[in-house]
Scaffold this active site. Structure first.
Site, PDB file in Angstrom:
ATOM      1  N   ASP A  78     -10.302  -3.375  -4.896  1.00  0.00           N
ATOM      2  CA  ASP A  78      -9.387  -2.450  -4.241  1.00  0.00           C
ATOM      3  C   ASP A  78      -9.409  -1.142  -5.031  1.00  0.00           C
ATOM      4  O   ASP A  78      -9.236  -1.159  -6.254  1.00  0.00           O
ATOM      5  CB  ASP A  78      -7.978  -3.083  -4.266  1.00  0.00           C
ATOM      6  CG  ASP A  78      -6.908  -2.195  -3.630  1.00  0.00           C
ATOM      7  OD1 ASP A  78      -7.241  -1.078  -3.174  1.00  0.00           O
ATOM      8  OD2 ASP A  78      -5.744  -2.634  -3.582  1.00  0.00           O
ATOM      9  N   SER A  83       0.825  -1.201   0.000  1.00  0.00           N
ATOM     10  CA  SER A  83       0.000   0.000   0.000  1.00  0.00           C
ATOM     11  C   SER A  83       0.874   1.272   0.000  1.00  0.00           C
ATOM     12  O   SER A  83       1.680   1.436  -0.901  1.00  0.00           O
ATOM     13  CB  SER A  83      -0.961  -0.070   1.193  1.00  0.00           C
ATOM     14  OG  SER A  83      -1.969   0.883   1.071  1.00  0.00           O
ATOM     15  N   HIS A 143      -8.277  -4.878  -0.578  1.00  0.00           N
ATOM     16  CA  HIS A 143      -7.102  -4.134  -0.134  1.00  0.00           C
ATOM     17  C   HIS A 143      -6.676  -4.525   1.282  1.00  0.00           C
ATOM     18  O   HIS A 143      -7.501  -4.642   2.178  1.00  0.00           O
ATOM     19  CB  HIS A 143      -7.350  -2.622  -0.181  1.00  0.00           C
ATOM     20  CG  HIS A 143      -6.086  -1.842   0.032  1.00  0.00           C
ATOM     21  ND1 HIS A 143      -5.157  -1.665  -0.961  1.00  0.00           N
ATOM     22  CD2 HIS A 143      -5.561  -1.260   1.133  1.00  0.00           C
ATOM     23  CE1 HIS A 143      -4.130  -0.983  -0.482  1.00  0.00           C
ATOM     24  NE2 HIS A 143      -4.346  -0.727   0.790  1.00  0.00           N
TER      25      HIS A 143
END
Ligand SMILES: *[C@@H]1O[C@H](CO)[C@@H](O)[C@H](O)[C@H]1NC(C)=O
Ligand SMILES: *[C@@H]1O[C@H](CO)[C@@H](O)[C@H](O)[C@H]1NC(C)=O
Length: 411
Positions: A351, A192, A381
């Site tokens: 996501d 991320s 995610h």
């Protein structure tokens, strides 16, 4: 039980069910577990909004509870030696195999940056601790997990500069020798926002004069790659998906740069671009860079060029920040991608950041970089970090296994 308590009981149950239930796509595995997990995140987010509204504590300050709740003491175990230290002034956790390397055996190294939208997260959270230990034991690698400073107290580029400093310091022959690391086998990785930092560092290192050692690989797990278009098809499709909603991602982006709410409002409506940033929109044009299947259902329209409301100084500073490739690594010309180390990119269907990852894959491949792309059709995610009780998901295990396997074969 009296009738009244039965009615009350039913009311509480249906309210709870109503609150927990979300329309999550059928193909996502362990749907109810995900709903339950996400209802915790949603409740905390509501509480954080309320707290900020009442002037008690700012939103991210309350959300930081997630980090604290998962923090553990970094201790050595039978196989892994853990050391808390500073590298060039930045806090890191060093994980090393306990078994001595033979005299001539040098190890691989992975420098890891945790996720959390540059605002949350820590190398000390149990999922990151577990992942680091797995890398040590499975890959026989030395792992550096970087405790970079977070926004909002520290806005861009502080987080980036912290991780850059660690990588640059570590990539010296003398330092690598100290930890028995093979200079030919060092990678950066992150998930991320950490994937964003890993991609940015890999690019910027190419400009570093006099660097003795080059990175061998970059492994980017559902990375964030651009701040210009926050309405890509994946942002549209997954705006209310568990763990990372579009609103939360926009919040992370805006807090990375400023605590001024004007940027948040402009980013929410995707109108934050200004005439100065518009020439870069070609690098994030999803009608060009997304595979057909992902944009077929959507009509491309470029983000509006309204800019952020506020003084000229704020506007200038912000547009310089969010177009800076150290924040948006997708915004560089092909020539800046060509000599990058080989890459592993993980993307998830459900996501908001899916298209950030997909576009980076397209651009890297077009520039001739060797890319392994793993797309999870049922992924959401943050899935990789759901590897510890009580929020253990099957998909986290599969993702970890595939990621580790790639490191074994490619580092
Ligand atoms: C994006 O790409 C489409 C088609 O590939 C093109 O028509 C459009 O002008 C491009 N827009 C920008 C802002 O690059
Ligand atoms: C895209 O444009 C076409 C033609 O104008 C239209 O029929 C379709 O409904 C649009 N799709 C979306 C998702 O807006």
């Amino acid at each position: 039980m009296s009738l009244r308590s039965i009615i009350l009981f039913i009311a509480v149950c249906s309210f709870t069910a109503y609150y927990i239930y979300e329309p999550i796509p059928d193909e996502i595995e362990e749907r109810w577990k995900l709903m339950l997990t996400n209802s915790f995140f949603r409740s905390l987010s509501h509480l954080a909004d309320l707290s900020e509204f009442l002037g008690l504590k700012d939103y991210m300050g309350v959300m930081y509870f997630i980090t604290l709740a998962e923090e553990i003491a970094p201790v050595s175990d039978k196989h892994v030696k853990v050391t808390e230290m500073k590298l060039d002034g930045v806090d890191v956790l060093l994980y090393e195999p306990k078994q001595q390397a033979g005299d001539h055996d040098l190890r691989r190294a992975i420098i890891y940056f945790h996720g959390g939208g540059w605002c949350l997260g820590s190398s000390r959270m149990s999922p990151y601790d577990l992942l680091a230990r797995t890398m040590v034991t499975e890959v026989d690698a030395v792992v550096l997990s970087v405790e970079y400073r977070l926004a909002p107290p520290h806005h861009f580029p502080v987080a980036y500069e912290d991780v850059y400093r660690v990588v640059k310091h570590f990539l010296q022959k003398g330092v690598l020798a100290q930890y028995s690391v093979d200079p030919e086998r060092v990678a950066v990785s992150g998930d991320s926002a950490g994937g964003n930092l890993a991609a940015a560092v890999s690019q910027q290192l190419q400009k570093e004069p006099g660097l003795q050692v080059k990175l061998k690989a970059q492994a980017l797990l559902y990375p964030v790659t651009q701040a210009l278009d926050l309405n890509t098809p994946s942002y549209q499709q997954n705006q209310d998906m568990p763990i990372l909603t579009r609103t939360l991602m926009v919040r992370f982006w805006s807090e990375y740069f400023t605590s001024d709410k004007a940027l948040f409002r402009a980013m929410m409506t995707n109108t934050h671009n200004s005439p100065e940033t518009s020439s870069l929109l070609k690098f994030v044009n999803w009608s060009t860079f997304l595979p057909e299947a992902y944009h077929r259902k959507y009509n491309y329209s470029a983000p509006a060029i309204d800019g952020v409301k506020g003084g000229a100084a704020l506007k200038n500073r912000l547009s310089r920040s969010f177009t800076d490739p150290r924040a948006s690594p997708l915004l560089v010309p092909d020539s800046a991608l060509r000599s990058l180390p080989k890459a592993y990119v993980l993307t998830c269907e459900y996501d908001v950041l899916r298209d950030d990852g997909l576009m980076y894959v397209t651009r890297l491949r077009a520039a001739g970089v060797e890319v392994t792309h793993e797309h999870y059709d049922t992924g959401f995610h943050g899935a990789l970090m759901f590897n510890t009780w009580p929020t253990e998901f099957l998909i986290a295990r599969r993702m970890t296994d595939n990621y580790i396997e790639w490191l074994k074969q490619n580092l």
